[in-house]
Write a protein that holds these residues in place. Structure first.
Motif, PDB file in Angstrom:
ATOM      1  N   VAL A  64       0.843  -1.191   0.000  1.00 49.79           N
ATOM      2  CA  VAL A  64       0.000   0.000   0.000  1.00 49.79           C
ATOM      3  C   VAL A  64       0.879   1.242   0.000  1.00 49.79           C
ATOM      4  O   VAL A  64       1.989   1.228   0.542  1.00 49.79           O
ATOM      5  CB  VAL A  64      -0.930   0.057   1.238  1.00 49.79           C
ATOM      6  CG1 VAL A  64      -1.956  -1.061   1.190  1.00 49.79           C
ATOM      7  CG2 VAL A  64      -0.138   0.024   2.526  1.00 49.79           C
ATOM      8  N   VAL A  65       0.394   2.276  -0.646  1.00 51.99           N
ATOM      9  CA  VAL A  65       1.050   3.574  -0.550  1.00 51.99           C
ATOM     10  C   VAL A  65      -0.018   4.574  -0.126  1.00 51.99           C
ATOM     11  O   VAL A  65      -1.170   4.487  -0.551  1.00 51.99           O
ATOM     12  CB  VAL A  65       1.688   4.020  -1.885  1.00 51.99           C
ATOM     13  CG1 VAL A  65       2.844   3.126  -2.261  1.00 51.99           C
ATOM     14  CG2 VAL A  65       0.666   4.022  -2.995  1.00 51.99           C
ATOM     15  N   CYS A  66       0.388   5.500   0.730  1.00 54.16           N
ATOM     16  CA  CYS A  66      -0.550   6.521   1.194  1.00 54.16           C
ATOM     17  C   CYS A  66      -0.651   7.612   0.150  1.00 54.16           C
ATOM     18  O   CYS A  66       0.351   7.999  -0.466  1.00 54.16           O
ATOM     19  CB  CYS A  66      -0.077   7.110   2.522  1.00 54.16           C
ATOM     20  SG  CYS A  66      -1.138   8.471   3.074  1.00 54.16           S
ATOM     21  N   THR A  67      -1.871   8.094  -0.051  1.00 49.04           N
ATOM     22  CA  THR A  67      -2.067   9.151  -1.050  1.00 49.04           C
ATOM     23  C   THR A  67      -1.579  10.497  -0.545  1.00 49.04           C
ATOM     24  O   THR A  67      -1.422  11.428  -1.315  1.00 49.04           O
ATOM     25  CB  THR A  67      -3.569   9.289  -1.394  1.00 49.04           C
ATOM     26  OG1 THR A  67      -4.295   9.495  -0.172  1.00 49.04           O
ATOM     27  CG2 THR A  67      -4.091   8.048  -2.091  1.00 49.04           C
ATOM     28  N   HIS A  68      -1.296  10.569   0.753  1.00 47.05           N
ATOM     29  CA  HIS A  68      -0.953  11.873   1.317  1.00 47.05           C
ATOM     30  C   HIS A  68       0.493  11.935   1.827  1.00 47.05           C
ATOM     31  O   HIS A  68       1.262  12.799   1.448  1.00 47.05           O
ATOM     32  CB  HIS A  68      -1.924  12.207   2.459  1.00 47.05           C
ATOM     33  CG  HIS A  68      -1.657  13.528   3.105  1.00 47.05           C
ATOM     34  ND1 HIS A  68      -2.004  14.711   2.513  1.00 47.05           N
ATOM     35  CD2 HIS A  68      -1.070  13.846   4.292  1.00 47.05           C
ATOM     36  CE1 HIS A  68      -1.636  15.707   3.300  1.00 47.05           C
ATOM     37  NE2 HIS A  68      -1.062  15.204   4.381  1.00 47.05           N
ATOM     38  N   CYS A  69       0.867  10.991   2.678  1.00 47.65           N
ATOM     39  CA  CYS A  69       2.209  11.041   3.257  1.00 47.65           C
ATOM     40  C   CYS A  69       3.101  10.005   2.571  1.00 47.65           C
ATOM     41  O   CYS A  69       2.727   9.415   1.567  1.00 47.65           O
ATOM     42  CB  CYS A  69       2.160  10.798   4.767  1.00 47.65           C
ATOM     43  SG  CYS A  69       1.738   9.104   5.245  1.00 47.65           S
ATOM     44  N   ASP A  70       4.298   9.787   3.099  1.00 46.92           N
ATOM     45  CA  ASP A  70       5.209   8.871   2.406  1.00 46.92           C
ATOM     46  C   ASP A  70       5.163   7.462   2.994  1.00 46.92           C
ATOM     47  O   ASP A  70       6.113   6.684   2.848  1.00 46.92           O
ATOM     48  CB  ASP A  70       6.640   9.428   2.414  1.00 46.92           C
ATOM     49  CG  ASP A  70       7.167   9.608   3.822  1.00 46.92           C
ATOM     50  OD1 ASP A  70       6.437   9.271   4.783  1.00 46.92           O
ATOM     51  OD2 ASP A  70       8.303  10.089   3.964  1.00 46.92           O
TER      52      ASP A  70
ATOM     53  N   GLY B 191      -8.208   1.841   0.267  1.00 43.81           N
ATOM     54  CA  GLY B 191      -9.076   2.921   0.719  1.00 43.81           C
ATOM     55  C   GLY B 191      -9.109   3.121   2.228  1.00 43.81           C
ATOM     56  O   GLY B 191      -9.709   4.077   2.710  1.00 43.81           O
ATOM     57  N   ASP B 192      -8.439   2.236   2.988  1.00 38.16           N
ATOM     58  CA  ASP B 192      -8.354   2.442   4.432  1.00 38.16           C
ATOM     59  C   ASP B 192      -7.629   3.759   4.709  1.00 38.16           C
ATOM     60  O   ASP B 192      -6.720   4.146   3.965  1.00 38.16           O
ATOM     61  CB  ASP B 192      -7.561   1.293   5.090  1.00 38.16           C
ATOM     62  CG  ASP B 192      -8.420   0.048   5.313  1.00 38.16           C
ATOM     63  OD1 ASP B 192      -9.643   0.129   5.085  1.00 38.16           O
ATOM     64  OD2 ASP B 192      -7.853  -0.984   5.712  1.00 38.16           O
ATOM     65  N   LEU B 193      -8.024   4.411   5.791  1.00 38.40           N
ATOM     66  CA  LEU B 193      -7.350   5.635   6.191  1.00 38.40           C
ATOM     67  C   LEU B 193      -5.936   5.292   6.667  1.00 38.40           C
ATOM     68  O   LEU B 193      -5.718   4.293   7.344  1.00 38.40           O
ATOM     69  CB  LEU B 193      -8.146   6.287   7.327  1.00 38.40           C
ATOM     70  CG  LEU B 193      -7.828   7.745   7.669  1.00 38.40           C
ATOM     71  CD1 LEU B 193      -8.153   8.653   6.476  1.00 38.40           C
ATOM     72  CD2 LEU B 193      -8.627   8.168   8.898  1.00 38.40           C
ATOM     73  N   CYS B 194      -4.985   6.134   6.285  1.00 34.77           N
ATOM     74  CA  CYS B 194      -3.586   5.889   6.648  1.00 34.77           C
ATOM     75  C   CYS B 194      -3.376   6.092   8.140  1.00 34.77           C
ATOM     76  O   CYS B 194      -3.743   7.132   8.690  1.00 34.77           O
ATOM     77  CB  CYS B 194      -2.675   6.825   5.856  1.00 34.77           C
ATOM     78  SG  CYS B 194      -0.953   6.738   6.341  1.00 34.77           S
ATOM     79  N   LEU B 195      -2.790   5.123   8.772  1.00 37.41           N
ATOM     80  CA  LEU B 195      -2.560   5.170  10.213  1.00 37.41           C
ATOM     81  C   LEU B 195      -1.444   6.163  10.553  1.00 37.41           C
ATOM     82  O   LEU B 195      -1.380   6.699  11.650  1.00 37.41           O
ATOM     83  CB  LEU B 195      -2.175   3.766  10.709  1.00 37.41           C
ATOM     84  CG  LEU B 195      -2.138   3.514  12.204  1.00 37.41           C
ATOM     85  CD1 LEU B 195      -3.507   3.727  12.813  1.00 37.41           C
ATOM     86  CD2 LEU B 195      -1.664   2.094  12.477  1.00 37.41           C
ATOM     87  N   ASN B 196      -0.602   6.397   9.578  1.00 37.24           N
ATOM     88  CA  ASN B 196       0.554   7.257   9.791  1.00 37.24           C
ATOM     89  C   ASN B 196       0.168   8.730   9.836  1.00 37.24           C
ATOM     90  O   ASN B 196       0.517   9.449  10.762  1.00 37.24           O
ATOM     91  CB  ASN B 196       1.580   7.013   8.690  1.00 37.24           C
ATOM     92  CG  ASN B 196       2.887   7.723   8.950  1.00 37.24           C
ATOM     93  OD1 ASN B 196       3.427   7.646  10.047  1.00 37.24           O
ATOM     94  ND2 ASN B 196       3.373   8.433   7.947  1.00 37.24           N
ATOM     95  N   CYS B 197      -0.591   9.181   8.826  1.00 36.63           N
ATOM     96  CA  CYS B 197      -0.917  10.615   8.775  1.00 36.63           C
ATOM     97  C   CYS B 197      -2.392  10.885   9.077  1.00 36.63           C
ATOM     98  O   CYS B 197      -2.769  12.012   9.370  1.00 36.63           O
ATOM     99  CB  CYS B 197      -0.567  11.194   7.401  1.00 36.63           C
ATOM    100  SG  CYS B 197      -1.558  10.517   6.040  1.00 36.63           S
ATOM    101  N   ARG B 198      -3.231   9.886   9.006  1.00 39.34           N
ATOM    102  CA  ARG B 198      -4.668  10.010   9.235  1.00 39.34           C
ATOM    103  C   ARG B 198      -5.320  11.041   8.320  1.00 39.34           C
ATOM    104  O   ARG B 198      -6.362  11.614   8.634  1.00 39.34           O
ATOM    105  CB  ARG B 198      -4.964  10.325  10.710  1.00 39.34           C
ATOM    106  CG  ARG B 198      -4.683   9.123  11.605  1.00 39.34           C
ATOM    107  CD  ARG B 198      -4.961   9.386  13.063  1.00 39.34           C
ATOM    108  NE  ARG B 198      -4.623   8.201  13.862  1.00 39.34           N
ATOM    109  CZ  ARG B 198      -5.485   7.228  14.129  1.00 39.34           C
ATOM    110  NH1 ARG B 198      -6.734   7.300  13.703  1.00 39.34           N
ATOM    111  NH2 ARG B 198      -5.096   6.171  14.822  1.00 39.34           N
TER     112      ARG B 198
END
Length: 581
Positions: free
Chosen positions: A222-228, A389-396
């Motif tokens: 998975v890659v986050c659409t917002h953070c790295d 589509g899960d929310l990223c735990l790193n940046c939320r």
RNA sequence: CGGGGCGUAGCGCAGACUGGUUAGCGCACCUGCCUUGGGAGCAGGGGGUCGGAGGUUCAAAUCCUCUCGCCCCGACCA
């Protein structure tokens, strides 16, 4: 090299066993030849590419103080028994006996042999750190080889091992190998995505896989659409949604007859509600012990996460017999009254949540099962397979995008897995004369897989498009027609050019079409054409395989033009996701 | 390991259901002629234990049994 006297026999038709583009094109281009399932000869062209890849790897590793050596494939079983890998690894490890009936294994990697060296030679803190590597044959009896060179049973692997005084030293070294990996893949012409990887039961502070995103890849990340944040799905964790809490405490649980209703899909139909309302209970055997994994119905259990949590070696679905012996029934499992079996609950289940769950008896489920009331939440951890589509735990803020990729390389902070007292017990003396444990890292790249990956990334309908850095020949010279002037001119060009470039001179008595098709199929970065018409004008023609760009240039400008075109094709090392050193 | 598919010339395929000349076609290969800006043309030619073993039959690529090999999908969700 002259085509007519070299070893190239291209295929017009697509061999029917091949499906992946790299598999098809490498076979058609006479780069590889199958010997057995997952075992290939690298034919002269393939050999040249593999050697170039190895050279790039060597240059980058030598640049970070790597020291090359060669360790054997044939390893005494004794060494592998010491590290327990002899027992922990299944049929993938080939075990053989010699004429005196001594047991050997064919090495899949060389932690045992290299750690044995470390134990023998590294005595003082002055000997550390040190990084040793080799590019050596690896044998793995894969259950299912696939995709030509993408997963094979015998291959060249660059495996590197670093030895350190302490974790801080390993941490300090790690970015250097990480960045060298980024450069290696970039120089081979592919974009690698470093992702956080599962580091297995030895825990440890870091492991990365370098992925080439590709539909033919076997790994998911998975890659986050917002953070790295980027991670393998085996490790990745998303933010889990929460069920609405009931306003009033739920009524006591109630048994419902559900004959033959076993799967979540069946249950959804039967109860006419969505999957998150069900509790999914899956039974596993972990190193022989029965455990129940409990998760909300809209999530899936990750066996890798479960395995890691249990610190187990082998985790498999429990057999029907095993379940029956304990009085359980597949399809009606439940953590409610689980009869003392170990239960691990995923974090998707919160205290007070109300579910429909199995009744631990055939053809029955419970309604109004309340987490924490009807079963304990004692042992709780993240067991869920991450979802698109899960929310990223790193940046939320961002959501997780699911990607498919080919694992090009893996870097790993091993710590003391192989140096601990219960394995190979490797220590050194520090300046104070105290015994200290050696800390390790290990780092691998599969050469053939990298080769195939480049082809997966760089091809079109006509064939392969090799980056000049690893192309078997940088340039193909094609003479059109048989006129003495053309042949003489081509011959002279060949003699001149081969002093500066790797040139394949297509001197075959074939029509231009055949030569062009082969040049495209084989993927040489540049094609140089001489013909009667061009000669009269004092010109030659250059065609760039990658862009299709055609440059007609005066013969006098040829070398300058070539240099310029090659310059344009050089992969860039700027802007890679480097780790701070 | 489970499921599916395929084994006939170097590659791609037909022939098999309904057993019956000497097993065929395209590409590739060899010889000669001819041709040279996107897989040319003509003529001649070489190459096959029909994956293997056993069986049925007067007769097997073809039917039956076993076996080996290769490819693809899956490998867990009760």
């Amino acid at each position: 090299m002259r085509y007519s006297s070299y070893f190239i026999h291209t295929l017009f038709d697509v061999p029917k066993e091949a499906e992946a583009p790299s598999h098809i094109l490498l076979l058609r281009g006479c780069y590889i030849y199958p010997v057995a399932a997952g075992v290939y000869s690298l034919l002269p062209l393939g050999h040249r590419v593999a050697e170039k890849i190895k050279t790039i790897i060597r240059e980058e590793l030598n640049g970070i103080d790597g020291i090359e050596l060669t360790m054997p494939v044939l390893n005494p079983a004794e060494l592998w028994k010491k590290t327990k890998r002899y027992y922990d690894i299944g049929a993938e490890l080939i075990r053989i006996k010699d004429r005196k009936d001594r047991e050997f294994v064919l090495a899949m990697t060389n932690e045992e042999t290299v750690t044995d060296l470390a134990k023998h030679f590294l005595r003082s803190y002055r000997d550390l750190p040190v990084m040793l590597y080799h590019i050596q044959t690896k044998i793995r009896d894969e259950a299912r080889p696939r995709g030509g060179l993408l997963r094979i049973r015998e291959f060249f692997m660059k495996d590197a091992y670093s030895f350190h005084r302490d974790f801080a030293d390993l941490d300090a070294y790690y970015p250097r190998i990480f960045n060298a990996y980024l450069r290696i893949f970039a120089r081979c012409g592919v974009e690698s995505i470093p992702i956080e990887a599962d580091s297995g039961i030895m825990g440890g502070s870091g492991s990365h896989e370098f992925m080439l995103e590709s539909p033919n890849g076997e790994d998911r990340f998975v890659v986050c659409t917002h953070c790295d944040y980027r991670a393998n799905t085996e490790k990745a964790e998303g933010v889990k949604s929460r069920l609405e809490k009931p306003a009033v405490p739920p009524p006591p649980r109630e048994k419902i007859a559900t004959p033959g209703v076993k799967t979540i899909a069946d249950l959804m139909r039967f109860f006419n509600t969505d999957e998150a309302r069900f509790l999914k209970t899956v039974a596993y055997e972990a190193d022989g012990d029965l455990v129940l994994a409990v998760i909300r119905g809209d999530y899936a259990v990750s066996v890798t996460k479960l395995t890691n949590h249990l610190q187990a070696i082998h985790v498999d679905l429990a057999s029907e017999e095993r379940l029956a012996a304990k009085g359980f029934h597949a399809g009606f499992l439940s953590p409610v009254e689980a009869g003392g079996v170990r239960v691990i609950v995923d974090t998707s289940v919160a205290a007070g949540d109300v579910f429909i769950a199995g009744a631990n008896e055939r053809d029955a489920h419970f309604k109004n099962v309340c987490a924490g009331r009807d079963f304990p939440l004692g042992e709780q951890t993240d067991l869920a397979e991450v979802r698109e589509g899960d929310l990223c735990l790193n940046c939320r803020q961002g959501t997780l995008r699911l990607g498919r990729g080919i694992e090009l390389g893996h870097t790993f902070k091993l710590g003391t897995k192989y140096t601990a007292p219960e394995t190979m017990d490797v220590t050194y003396l520090d300046p104070a004369g105290e015994q200290q444990r050696v800390i390790m890292g290990c780092y691998g790249i599969g050469v053939e897989r990298l080769l195939a990956s480049v082809v997966e990334r760089w091809h079109d309908e006509a064939g392969i498009i090799f980056p000049p850095t690893i192309a078997p020949f940088q340039l193909v010279l094609v003479a059109i027609g048989k006129s003495p002037e053309v042949l003489a001119s081509a011959e002279k060009l060949y003699q001149d050019l081969k002093r500066r470039y790797e040139v394949l001179y297509d001197d075959r008595d074939e029509s231009p079409g055949v030569k062009f098709k082969d040049a495209d199929l084989l993927g040489f970065p540049l094609r140089l054409v001489v013909s009667q018409k061009l000669l009269k004008a004092g010109q030659v023609e250059l065609k760039v395989r990658q862009t299709g760009e055609v440059v007609i240039c005066p013969q006098n400008d040829l070398e300058a033009t070539l240099d310029q075109l090659f310059q344009n094709l050089q992969p860039t090392l700027e802007g890679l996701p480097y780790m701070e050193e």
